[in-house]
Design a protein around this motif. Structure first.
Motif, mmCIF file in Angstrom:
data_model
loop_
_atom_site.group_PDB
_atom_site.id
_atom_site.type_symbol
_atom_site.label_atom_id
_atom_site.label_comp_id
_atom_site.label_asym_id
_atom_site.label_seq_id
_atom_site.Cartn_x
_atom_site.Cartn_y
_atom_site.Cartn_z
ATOM 1 N N LYS A 266 -6.280 2.640 -4.032
ATOM 2 C CA LYS A 266 -5.069 1.834 -3.895
ATOM 3 C C LYS A 266 -5.151 0.881 -2.713
ATOM 4 O O LYS A 266 -4.405 -0.094 -2.662
ATOM 5 C CB LYS A 266 -3.847 2.750 -3.824
ATOM 6 C CG LYS A 266 -3.591 3.447 -5.156
ATOM 7 C CD LYS A 266 -2.563 4.540 -5.063
ATOM 8 C CE LYS A 266 -2.495 5.293 -6.387
ATOM 9 N NZ LYS A 266 -1.636 6.483 -6.317
ATOM 10 N N ALA A 267 -6.078 1.144 -1.776
ATOM 11 C CA ALA A 267 -6.355 0.136 -0.754
ATOM 12 C C ALA A 267 -6.910 -1.111 -1.423
ATOM 13 O O ALA A 267 -6.485 -2.237 -1.128
ATOM 14 C CB ALA A 267 -7.342 0.678 0.279
ATOM 15 N N GLY B 237 -6.019 6.087 -0.946
ATOM 16 C CA GLY B 237 -6.641 4.843 -0.526
ATOM 17 C C GLY B 237 -7.810 4.470 -1.411
ATOM 18 O O GLY B 237 -8.145 3.295 -1.556
ATOM 19 N N PHE C 26 0.826 -1.205 0.000
ATOM 20 C CA PHE C 26 0.000 0.000 0.000
ATOM 21 C C PHE C 26 0.863 1.259 0.000
ATOM 22 O O PHE C 26 0.623 2.200 -0.773
ATOM 23 C CB PHE C 26 -0.934 -0.028 1.211
ATOM 24 C CG PHE C 26 -1.875 1.137 1.284
ATOM 25 C CD1 PHE C 26 -2.822 1.353 0.301
ATOM 26 C CD2 PHE C 26 -1.821 2.024 2.357
ATOM 27 C CE1 PHE C 26 -3.697 2.419 0.360
ATOM 28 C CE2 PHE C 26 -2.696 3.092 2.441
ATOM 29 C CZ PHE C 26 -3.635 3.293 1.436
ATOM 30 N N ALA D 70 -4.101 -2.899 -3.348
ATOM 31 C CA ALA D 70 -3.202 -3.638 -2.467
ATOM 32 C C ALA D 70 -3.868 -4.904 -1.931
ATOM 33 O O ALA D 70 -3.223 -5.953 -1.810
ATOM 34 C CB ALA D 70 -2.762 -2.743 -1.305
#
Length: 419
Positions: free
Chosen positions: A151-152, A148, A18, A155
């Motif tokens: 991209k949370a 996030g 992350f 990940a």
């Protein structure tokens, strides 16, 4: 009921992923007609494709549109549905995104969180903080968004893929991994070939908090209102200048504020939102989004925009106006009804893990809204995001790990659906 496939998620590796991803600026560019709208999205896409290949995913690749594809092979001998997992690499252009500096807070102690740049994440502004005491949080330094969203989700899917490969005892069918671009500007599914996805069901990992299954989204249209005037030097403007800016100002002022704007509505209430204005005396363009959980209501909103624009133009003699309304996506609910297991299994997976969950509506849209409309049922699942699109954005590592565990259990349920 005990989970069918318990596994321990590598939290350290998930966090490292992350942090690596959020440091890459991937803001979408709404002024661009290209796909992706910004070349920097391709930078993260290339990294993800390389990381998938390093996991031994043989079909990992980035296509000509910077979409990232890969397939985690089935461990069950085949015969169960292929499940697609989707997240988007781009971030919102509505907040600064250059030089993201993530801050990791281990064992959050409670209370407001002061950020290095002077901003703060407050309990008053984010009540969810009360439930996150003792957990690991990732914030910004207060200058930029975190990324996030989403991209949370990226990940989580990447960590899931590696977890499945490292644990071949986990029974699952084929898992299609797909990372898109330009979701934040409504173009996330424009270049997706559903025949290439070749899945029965998909899930976007793009929701807030934990334990939520988003089963409804707004239906959405966009509108562009263009006012045309006539510019001339103000010294000789009397009786000649036609100021399009005055008409645009009257138009925005004429839109309802108290019952039809995002700042005055909540829950199932829709809105008309003017979010961008640019131009000058000769020409002004106003960009708007129209949102409602009832698709039919969008036509009424469009009519109101046209009437308000025409009335504004009439107040400034000589101004001309044009209004263009474009379809964006439709309520997720309308397509999910065709495959109720998509939601049922997501709920069952939470129950198997002994966790509470709720079915929610989301006052926005996801790639899943458009995928569902195109025929691929795609609910949206939590990914530990909070305060999205702002410089006080943060993510919760514990919720991200829980989301990964949930996907393992969800895939095991789909594994049991043999053809």
């Amino acid at each position: 009921m005990n989970p069918q496939s318990h596994v321990t998620i590598n939290r350290k590796r998930l966090l490292e992923r992350f942090l690596r991803y959020v440091r890459i600026d991937t803001a979408a560019d709404p002024s661009s007609d290209g796909y992706p709208s910004s070349d920097k999205q391709r930078t993260l896409a290339e990294l993800l494709a390389d990381e998938l290949a390093a996991m031994s995913i043989t079909d990992a690749h980035i296509d000509e549109n910077a979409l990232v594809w890969g397939t985690v092979p089935a461990t069950n001998g085949g015969g169960s549905p292929t499940v697609a997992l989707v997240a988007h690499v781009d971030t919102s252009p509505e907040a600064p995104s250059d030089s993201v500096s993530p801050q990791v807070i281990q064992a959050y102690q409670g209370g407001d969180i002061s950020l290095p740049a002077g901003n703060a994440i407050t309990l008053a502004g984010c009540p969810a903080l009360e439930s996150l005491v003792g957990k690991t949080l990732i914030t910004t330094d207060g200058r930029t968004l975190l990324g996030g969203d989403d991209k949370a989700g990226v990940a989580i899917i990447m960590e899931l893929a590696q977890t499945l490969i490292e644990n071949p005892h986990l029974q699952h069918g084929e898992v299609r991994v797909l990372f898109t671009c330009d979701e934040e500007i409504g173009r996330g599914t424009d270049k997706i070939d559903l025949a290439k996805v070749d899945a029965m069901v998909a899930y976007t990992i793009d929701g807030g908090g934990a334990g939520i299954v988003d089963v409804e989204t707004f239906s959405a249209d966009a509108a562009t209102v263009h006012f045309t005037g006539y510019n001339i030097h103000p010294a000789i403007a009397k009786g000649v200048m036609v100021n399009a800016m005055r008409a645009a100002a009257d138009f925005i002022a004429g839109l309802p504020r108290m019952h039809l704007s995002p700042e005055s509505t909540s829950e199932r209430q829709g809105f008309i939102h003017p979010h961008s204005i640019h131009g000058g005396v000769g020409d002004v363009t106003v960009e708007l989004i129209l949102r409602s959980f009832d698709s039919k209501e969008l036509a009424d909103y469009a009519d109101l925009v046209r009437k308000t624009a025409n009335a504004a133009a009439e107040k400034t003699q000589g101004v001309k106006v044009s209004v263009d309304v474009r379809r964006q996506y439709r309520n997720l609910r309308e397509g999910l009804e065709k495959l109720p297991q998509a939601v049922d299994f997501a709920e069952q997976a939470f129950q198997n893990l002994g966790r509470k969950c709720s079915k929610e509506i989301v006052r926005g849209g996801t790639d899943g809204s458009q995928l569902t409309e195109k025929g691929l049922p795609t609910p949206n699942l939590s990914s530990g995001q909070h305060n999205i699109h702002s410089v006080t954005e943060f993510a919760c590592l514990d919720e991200m790990a829980q989301a990964t565990e949930h996907l393992v259990e969800l895939l095991s349920l789909w594994n049991e659906q043999r053809s």
